[in-house]
Design a protein around this motif. Structure first.
Motif, PDB file in Angstrom:
ATOM      1  N   SER A   1       0.823  -1.210   0.000  1.00  0.00           N
ATOM      2  CA  SER A   1       0.000   0.000   0.000  1.00  0.00           C
ATOM      3  C   SER A   1       0.856   1.258   0.000  1.00  0.00           C
ATOM      4  CB  SER A   1      -0.902   0.009   1.236  1.00  0.00           C
ATOM      5  OG  SER A   1      -0.098   0.019   2.397  1.00  0.00           O
ATOM      6  N   SER A   2       0.206   2.353  -0.379  1.00  0.00           N
ATOM      7  CA  SER A   2       0.851   3.668  -0.380  1.00  0.00           C
ATOM      8  C   SER A   2      -0.017   4.597   0.459  1.00  0.00           C
ATOM      9  CB  SER A   2       0.937   4.216  -1.802  1.00  0.00           C
ATOM     10  OG  SER A   2       1.604   3.298  -2.639  1.00  0.00           O
ATOM     11  N   ARG A   3       0.638   5.463   1.190  1.00  0.00           N
ATOM     12  CA  ARG A   3      -0.109   6.334   2.094  1.00  0.00           C
ATOM     13  C   ARG A   3       0.516   7.718   2.112  1.00  0.00           C
ATOM     14  NH1 ARG A   3      -1.040   5.030   8.453  1.00  0.00           N
ATOM     15  NH2 ARG A   3       1.016   4.073   8.237  1.00  0.00           N
ATOM     16  N   VAL A   4      -0.344   8.733   2.122  1.00  0.00           N
ATOM     17  CA  VAL A   4       0.130  10.101   2.322  1.00  0.00           C
ATOM     18  C   VAL A   4      -0.724  10.717   3.421  1.00  0.00           C
ATOM     19  CG1 VAL A   4       0.327  12.408   1.309  1.00  0.00           C
ATOM     20  CG2 VAL A   4       0.950  10.399  -0.045  1.00  0.00           C
ATOM     21  N   ARG A   5      -0.081  11.417   4.345  1.00  0.00           N
ATOM     22  CA  ARG A   5      -0.887  12.140   5.326  1.00  0.00           C
ATOM     23  C   ARG A   5      -0.322  13.552   5.481  1.00  0.00           C
ATOM     24  NH1 ARG A   5       2.190  14.039   8.868  1.00  0.00           N
ATOM     25  NH2 ARG A   5       3.193  12.859  10.518  1.00  0.00           N
ATOM     26  N   CYS A  12      -4.614   9.549   3.100  1.00  0.00           N
ATOM     27  CA  CYS A  12      -5.170   8.779   1.984  1.00  0.00           C
ATOM     28  C   CYS A  12      -4.339   7.523   1.770  1.00  0.00           C
ATOM     29  CB  CYS A  12      -5.186   9.622   0.717  1.00  0.00           C
ATOM     30  SG  CYS A  12      -6.340  10.989   0.859  1.00  0.00           S
ATOM     31  N   LEU A  13      -5.026   6.394   1.703  1.00  0.00           N
ATOM     32  CA  LEU A  13      -4.375   5.082   1.599  1.00  0.00           C
ATOM     33  C   LEU A  13      -4.807   4.409   0.298  1.00  0.00           C
ATOM     34  CD1 LEU A  13      -4.754   3.531   5.142  1.00  0.00           C
ATOM     35  CD2 LEU A  13      -2.770   3.147   3.711  1.00  0.00           C
ATOM     36  N   PHE A  14      -3.870   3.908  -0.476  1.00  0.00           N
ATOM     37  CA  PHE A  14      -4.191   3.232  -1.742  1.00  0.00           C
ATOM     38  C   PHE A  14      -3.468   1.887  -1.802  1.00  0.00           C
ATOM     39  CE2 PHE A  14      -6.353   6.072  -4.847  1.00  0.00           C
ATOM     40  CZ  PHE A  14      -6.543   7.172  -4.012  1.00  0.00           C
ATOM     41  N   PRO A  15      -4.069   0.902  -2.452  1.00  0.00           N
ATOM     42  CA  PRO A  15      -3.373  -0.381  -2.595  1.00  0.00           C
ATOM     43  C   PRO A  15      -2.239  -0.275  -3.605  1.00  0.00           C
ATOM     44  CG  PRO A  15      -5.446  -0.423  -3.803  1.00  0.00           C
ATOM     45  CD  PRO A  15      -5.406   0.886  -3.080  1.00  0.00           C
ATOM     46  N   GLY A  16      -1.174  -1.026  -3.358  1.00  0.00           N
ATOM     47  CA  GLY A  16      -0.049  -1.067  -4.292  1.00  0.00           C
ATOM     48  C   GLY A  16       0.707   0.245  -4.357  1.00  0.00           C
ATOM     49  N   MET A  17       1.473   0.377  -5.421  1.00  0.00           N
ATOM     50  CA  MET A  17       2.310   1.565  -5.580  1.00  0.00           C
ATOM     51  C   MET A  17       1.489   2.682  -6.221  1.00  0.00           C
ATOM     52  SD  MET A  17       5.291   2.850  -5.160  1.00  0.00           S
ATOM     53  CE  MET A  17       6.958   2.298  -5.542  1.00  0.00           C
ATOM     54  N   ALA A  55       4.802  10.709   3.570  1.00  0.00           N
ATOM     55  CA  ALA A  55       4.431   9.810   2.470  1.00  0.00           C
ATOM     56  C   ALA A  55       5.100   8.474   2.744  1.00  0.00           C
ATOM     57  CB  ALA A  55       4.915  10.365   1.135  1.00  0.00           C
ATOM     58  N   SER A  56       4.334   7.399   2.678  1.00  0.00           N
ATOM     59  CA  SER A  56       4.948   6.112   3.007  1.00  0.00           C
ATOM     60  C   SER A  56       4.445   5.005   2.088  1.00  0.00           C
ATOM     61  CB  SER A  56       4.669   5.752   4.465  1.00  0.00           C
ATOM     62  OG  SER A  56       3.292   5.608   4.670  1.00  0.00           O
ATOM     63  N   VAL A  57       5.277   3.976   1.974  1.00  0.00           N
ATOM     64  CA  VAL A  57       4.945   2.819   1.146  1.00  0.00           C
ATOM     65  C   VAL A  57       5.177   1.582   2.000  1.00  0.00           C
ATOM     66  CG1 VAL A  57       5.386   1.638  -1.031  1.00  0.00           C
ATOM     67  CG2 VAL A  57       5.827   4.068  -0.848  1.00  0.00           C
ATOM     68  N   MET A  58       4.218   0.674   1.998  1.00  0.00           N
ATOM     69  CA  MET A  58       4.383  -0.566   2.749  1.00  0.00           C
ATOM     70  C   MET A  58       4.814  -1.664   1.780  1.00  0.00           C
ATOM     71  SD  MET A  58       1.872  -2.125   5.520  1.00  0.00           S
ATOM     72  CE  MET A  58       1.169  -3.737   5.293  1.00  0.00           C
ATOM     73  N   LEU A  59       5.958  -2.277   2.103  1.00  0.00           N
ATOM     74  CA  LEU A  59       6.574  -3.237   1.185  1.00  0.00           C
ATOM     75  C   LEU A  59       6.688  -4.620   1.819  1.00  0.00           C
ATOM     76  CD1 LEU A  59       9.524  -0.882   0.161  1.00  0.00           C
ATOM     77  CD2 LEU A  59       7.466  -1.345  -1.194  1.00  0.00           C
ATOM     78  N   HIS A  60       6.501  -5.633   1.008  1.00  0.00           N
ATOM     79  CA  HIS A  60       6.710  -7.015   1.463  1.00  0.00           C
ATOM     80  C   HIS A  60       8.062  -7.469   0.939  1.00  0.00           C
ATOM     81  CE1 HIS A  60       5.687 -11.534   1.212  1.00  0.00           C
ATOM     82  NE2 HIS A  60       5.992 -11.233   2.452  1.00  0.00           N
ATOM     83  N   LEU A  61       9.016  -7.687   1.863  1.00  0.00           N
ATOM     84  CA  LEU A  61      10.397  -7.920   1.448  1.00  0.00           C
ATOM     85  C   LEU A  61      10.969  -9.249   1.954  1.00  0.00           C
ATOM     86  CD1 LEU A  61      11.663  -4.263   2.118  1.00  0.00           C
ATOM     87  CD2 LEU A  61      10.784  -5.227  -0.026  1.00  0.00           C
ATOM     88  N   PRO A  62      10.333 -10.382   1.628  1.00  0.00           N
ATOM     89  CA  PRO A  62      10.818 -11.669   2.143  1.00  0.00           C
ATOM     90  C   PRO A  62      12.199 -12.048   1.617  1.00  0.00           C
ATOM     91  CG  PRO A  62       9.083 -11.990   0.505  1.00  0.00           C
ATOM     92  CD  PRO A  62       9.118 -10.528   0.809  1.00  0.00           C
ATOM     93  N   ALA A  63      12.471 -11.786   0.343  1.00  0.00           N
ATOM     94  CA  ALA A  63      13.761 -12.209  -0.215  1.00  0.00           C
ATOM     95  C   ALA A  63      14.897 -11.408   0.397  1.00  0.00           C
ATOM     96  CB  ALA A  63      13.749 -12.085  -1.737  1.00  0.00           C
ATOM     97  N   LEU A  64      14.688 -10.097   0.571  1.00  0.00           N
ATOM     98  CA  LEU A  64      15.697  -9.283   1.253  1.00  0.00           C
ATOM     99  C   LEU A  64      15.918  -9.800   2.668  1.00  0.00           C
ATOM    100  CD1 LEU A  64      14.706  -5.772  -0.069  1.00  0.00           C
ATOM    101  CD2 LEU A  64      17.075  -6.524   0.118  1.00  0.00           C
ATOM    102  N   ILE A  89      10.513   9.509  -2.463  1.00  0.00           N
ATOM    103  CA  ILE A  89      10.042   8.254  -1.855  1.00  0.00           C
ATOM    104  C   ILE A  89       9.708   7.234  -2.946  1.00  0.00           C
ATOM    105  CG2 ILE A  89       7.942   7.283  -0.785  1.00  0.00           C
ATOM    106  CD1 ILE A  89       9.845   7.954   1.311  1.00  0.00           C
ATOM    107  N   THR A  90       9.099   7.703  -4.010  1.00  0.00           N
ATOM    108  CA  THR A  90       8.749   6.800  -5.105  1.00  0.00           C
ATOM    109  C   THR A  90      10.008   6.168  -5.707  1.00  0.00           C
ATOM    110  OG1 THR A  90       6.841   8.194  -5.606  1.00  0.00           O
ATOM    111  CG2 THR A  90       7.508   6.614  -7.290  1.00  0.00           C
ATOM    112  N   ASN A  91      11.011   6.998  -5.955  1.00  0.00           N
ATOM    113  CA  ASN A  91      12.249   6.473  -6.552  1.00  0.00           C
ATOM    114  C   ASN A  91      12.925   5.447  -5.644  1.00  0.00           C
ATOM    115  OD1 ASN A  91      11.872   8.039  -8.772  1.00  0.00           O
ATOM    116  ND2 ASN A  91      13.318   9.662  -8.137  1.00  0.00           N
ATOM    117  N   ILE A  92      13.012   5.792  -4.383  1.00  0.00           N
ATOM    118  CA  ILE A  92      13.663   4.869  -3.449  1.00  0.00           C
ATOM    119  C   ILE A  92      12.850   3.572  -3.352  1.00  0.00           C
ATOM    120  CG2 ILE A  92      14.264   4.498  -1.023  1.00  0.00           C
ATOM    121  CD1 ILE A  92      15.006   7.511  -0.956  1.00  0.00           C
TER     122      ILE A  92
END
Lengths: 353, 353
Positions: A17-21, A129-134, A178-187, A241-244
């Motif tokens: 998800s992506s979030r901005v507050r 505001c919260l949105f699914p994915g990037m 601004a934040s992004v929630m990531l699933h990082l199992p391989a890392l 944030i998007t680039n990173i």
């Protein structure tokens, strides 16, 4: 109406998800910590009135944004029981402090839960505001629309030098997180996560685990967000944030491929063991649930598990949180009861899928 | 013809199998260790000839026993490849030493593998009968029939004082080893197994684990057998082992009920977790396979798992042993390959069931 967290957005293999507050305060009232009850009440009713009447609003808001904004309803936190409050926290719609606050406060949320506006939190307004994915750009656009709309009716405290004035100086300027929630199992599996975390913090980006009571990043879920709010434009923060985030996503994807190439049997085995326990165990703790969910999610993305969708996993991820379990049960549950209920809910959802 | 180890016998919730073996030597030949090649050859062909012609034999053998004895075929160990030899060992039809021996030797087995007679092992004859479940009396009866039949054709070395003469003094007298293989998960889980083992050894009964390369009792499978062969009649040995076995069986059953009463959720969880891994993992070691199988077997007996039969579990228990896996594959497999093949075989059998 589908709630945002069940849908899949762009890059959903890695990005949850992506979030901005935005933190905002009104110029004609003191900061929350200095407000009288009467003033709290006034701020709340003014914002509520504004948001309950989105019709005939200013023109530069897109049709889509308008239609979400028209769906906003008011929730009086004081009327909620302890489970309902906690459900809002687990959905990341409110802060834990907000639901426990003694202030006169209230929440405005859209039915799809993309929009949530806390009134009289640390700042007068926390527009989220919260949105699914990037979709950080979309989240920012919607936040911006709400911000412009409210600002057109009730003037925000703004200084030409410091930008938006906020209660805590760490939010000064844009007032934006601004934040992004990531699933990082391989890392996480390969151990490269540490280097990634270090690199992020050097770039002014904060990383923290999500959903974990005991561990730092239960389920290999990490949230990255901007640390600096002052001296950059909103667009610069979003771009940064998007680039990173995209760099992290690419690193995660490449490591997933490596894991598969190096030993596909080992990876298959790991995924299917977790799936076997996930779908059969009768007692599952919160931490274990998230760990298993992480493996199964990875398995779905890698094409190892084919009969479950990411949407099902998204739904389970929320449903197995403590308050959501208690909401389902319709009563308070102790930890043992929750662990049994969690296993039941998972089996039920997987059997349906 | 169903091989004995796939069938379920009496008390199959706890008792896997019953076995009786008799050590015998012919009076007109020296012990194996002193024999010339020519003598080995003669002993082998005489026994072979006798057993290949069971027609018109003495009357005091039951019809059932006769019909099994008529099914006996001859296997020349020297013609077997390394995998075939190991399969016989895993089935407990021969001793590991027997298949590696330099002697002229041979094996007589019935098609259902209830009867196996090693010729020119440590003794001239090792007559063994294996039955599913608690059938030690039946195993003894069949052994006795074979013994009488061969004795009627070829005289055994027997002393009025010492009984049957055997190469090793620990077999003197009856030459009998009677054993029962038991599945004792509840005794193991609760830790009461240690006390049980101590009590058994005080009663002149030996206990050892089965099937374990590394651990002492892989899969919670234990074999109890008589230590003393001299000074007791065959019937006394059989009665003794049967009584002790029944006591252990009762203890195990009562502990299983206690486990369920104390915390049925915990027990359900343990069983289903093992079932989940058993039916999903892609790599399973020998030890883990037996551990999981033990839990699933317990689950079936407790009515927790209902869609798998004990017969399927019996079959899997044998099929996942190293040589049986290699026989299925049709070639030698290294350990990693065996662990992958083991998981495959388990999934295949469970999917069919």
């Amino acid at each position: 109406m589908t709630q945002w967290y069940i849908e899949n957005g762009p890059e959903s293999d890695v990005v949850i998800s992506s979030r901005v507050r935005l933190a905002r305060n009104f110029e004609s009232y003191p900061f929350s910590s200095k407000m009288e009850k009467e003033q709290e009440d006034k701020v709340l009713s003014k914002v509520k009135n504004a948001m309950m009447n989105v019709n005939g609003i200013i023109n530069d808001i897109s049709k889509d944004d308008k239609s979400i904004m028209r769906d906003v309803i008011f929730v009086d936190i004081k009327n909620l029981d302890v489970i309902e409050k906690q459900v809002l926290v687990e959905k990341h719609l409110v802060s834990p402090e907000f639901v426990e606050s003694e202030r006169i406060n209230g929440l405005l949320i859209s039915k799809d839960e993309r929009i949530s506006i806390m009134v009289n939190e640390e700042d007068h307004l926390r527009i989220q505001c919260l949105f699914p994915g990037m979709q950080i750009q979309n989240a920012w656009k919607l936040c911006d629309s709400i911000d412009s709309f409210i600002d057109s009716k009730l003037k925000f405290a703004f200084s030409k030098e410091l930008g938006y004035l906020t209660c805590c100086p760490t939010n000064l300027g844009t007032g934006m997180r601004a934040s992004v929630m990531l699933h990082l199992p391989a890392l996480a599996i390969t151990g490269y996560i540490r280097g990634m975390l270090d690199a992020c913090s050097k770039l002014g980006v904060a990383v923290r685990g999500l959903y974990g009571e005991n561990s730092e990043a239960s389920g290999n879920m990490f949230q990255i967000s901007n640390q600096v709010t002052l001296g950059l434009t909103e667009e610069e923060i979003i771009t940064n944030i998007t680039n990173i985030a995209f760099q992290v996503v690419e690193q995660e994807r490449s490591l997933r491929k490596d894991l598969f190439k190096q030993n596909s049997f080992r990876l298959n085995d790991m995924v299917f063991r977790s799936y076997g326990i996930f779908s059969n165990a009768r007692i599952i703790s919160s931490d274990e649930g998230m760990k298993l969910l992480s493996d199964v999610r990875l398995g779905i993305d890698m094409g190892i598990i084919t009969d479950i969708t990411l949407e099902t996993i998204n739904e389970i991820m929320l449903l197995i949180q403590p308050a959501n379990l208690q909401k389902l049960a319709g009563r308070l549950l102790n930890q043992d009861e929750r662990d049994i209920m969690r296993a039941e809910v998972i089996r039920g959802k997987l059997a349906k899928a």
